[in-house]
Design an enzyme around this catalytic site. Structure first.
Site, mmCIF file in Angstrom:
data_model
loop_
_atom_site.group_PDB
_atom_site.id
_atom_site.type_symbol
_atom_site.label_atom_id
_atom_site.label_comp_id
_atom_site.label_asym_id
_atom_site.label_seq_id
_atom_site.Cartn_x
_atom_site.Cartn_y
_atom_site.Cartn_z
ATOM 1 C CB THR A 48 -0.908 0.016 1.246
ATOM 2 O OG1 THR A 48 -1.702 -1.154 1.262
ATOM 3 C CG2 THR A 48 -1.798 1.243 1.264
ATOM 4 C CB THR A 49 3.644 2.272 2.241
ATOM 5 O OG1 THR A 49 2.826 1.940 3.366
ATOM 6 C CG2 THR A 49 4.435 3.516 2.584
ATOM 7 C CB ILE A 208 4.221 -5.093 7.467
ATOM 8 C CG1 ILE A 208 4.657 -6.569 7.424
ATOM 9 C CG2 ILE A 208 4.553 -4.410 6.152
ATOM 10 C CD1 ILE A 208 3.991 -7.388 6.335
#
Length: 296
Positions: A48-49, A208
């Site tokens: 996502t990041t 994470i």
């Protein structure tokens, strides 16, 4: 054993862009070296990041190869392979060069809002086609669907190569149900920096992390205390990070972490639409916090 390799802190690596929106590979190499030097246990690519939904499939394949080569075996690598179409995920498994990766991270299909049985069948198909161990990724705030503890446990029980879950539901009760009933080999990882210590104190295996992009040394010190069972020291260490971590998410992720990294001079602040750069107020907030708590 994969559980030992992927416990602790994995960093959900950002994708830096040049001012004209191209992938900035020089900055990406700098980021990889920065987080490894900061002591992270492993790197998670194309999550996502990384703004992965804005990356074209050929870009993802090149980034995957670049990150693998830059890591050069120094730390384990988890590769993001997810999507809202099961067949598209299978395409990624075929097209990405996964030879340097240790596992894949696969998010629950977003937007479609599948049933629990649909989630089970999706991950059954992914697990059957994956050449690597699979870490499930539950993040209902982004996907629109929550994978229940019961579904997670059913998938992990039925498919031997499903080795973990990144739990970002924000529901500590749901995480506890997974911890209470998991098999010995199942990794339970926090998907929220702020819940890391709570989860680890209950027996979870790590996180994470978004924050480890910007503050790897300080974040590793905190989690190191937790791994040693000294949660009092871990919480003292986290107190210095708490306000900065909250700032990372004040304008959304990865807007905040890119803003922090740009303030630190590690990458540029460029995002791909529909995401936009952090505000001037957020930049100033990071300048103040980084100086106040010595977060360089």
């Amino acid at each position: 054993m994969i559980r030992h390799k992927l416990a602790g802190v994995g960093v959900a690596l950002v994708t830096p862009f040049t001012i004209d929106g191209k992938v900035d590979y020089k900055a990406l190499a700098r980021m990889i070296d920065y987080v490894i030097d900061g002591g992270v246990d492993y790197i998670v690519a194309l999550g996502t990041t990384a703004e992965t939904p804005t990356l074209y499939m050929p870009e993802r394949a090149v980034i995957a190869m670049f990150i693998t080569n830059q890591i050069a075996g120094r730390v384990p690598l988890v590769m993001g392979c997810g999507g809202n179409s099961t067949s598209e995920v299978l395409d990624q498994l075929r097209e990405f060069d996964l030879r340097g990766a240790d596992a894949i991270l696969s998010v629950t299909p977003y937007y479609n809002k599948p049933s629990q049985e649909g989630l089970y069948q999706h991950f059954r198909t992914v697990s059957e086609h994956s050449p690597l161990p699979v870490i499930l990724y539950n993040i209902p705030g982004r996907t629109g669907v929550n994978m229940t503890a019961e579904t997670t446990l059913r998938i992990a029980s039925d498919f031997d190569n499903v080795v973990g879950i990144k739990e970002a539901s924000g529901d500590i009760g749901q995480m506890q149900r997974i911890l209470d009933s998991r098999s010995d080999g199942l990794l339970v990882l926090s998907g929220d920096d702020g819940m890391t210590l709570d989860l680890m104190e209950r027996g979870g295996d790590g996180v994470i992390s978004v924050a480890a992009n910007a503050f790897p040394r300080r974040f590793m010190q905190c989690v190191g205390h937790a791994k040693a069972g000294d949660f009092e020291a871990a919480r003292r260490e986290y107190a210095a990070l708490d306000e900065a971590v909250r700032a990372l998410f004040a304008e959304g992720n990865p807007t905040g972490v890119k803003c922090a990294l740009a303030t630190m001079g590690l990458i540029g602040p460029t995002m791909r639409l529909p995401l936009v750069e952090g505000s001037a107020a957020l930049r100033e907030r990071f300048r103040t916090l980084i100086a106040e708590y010595d977060l360089h």
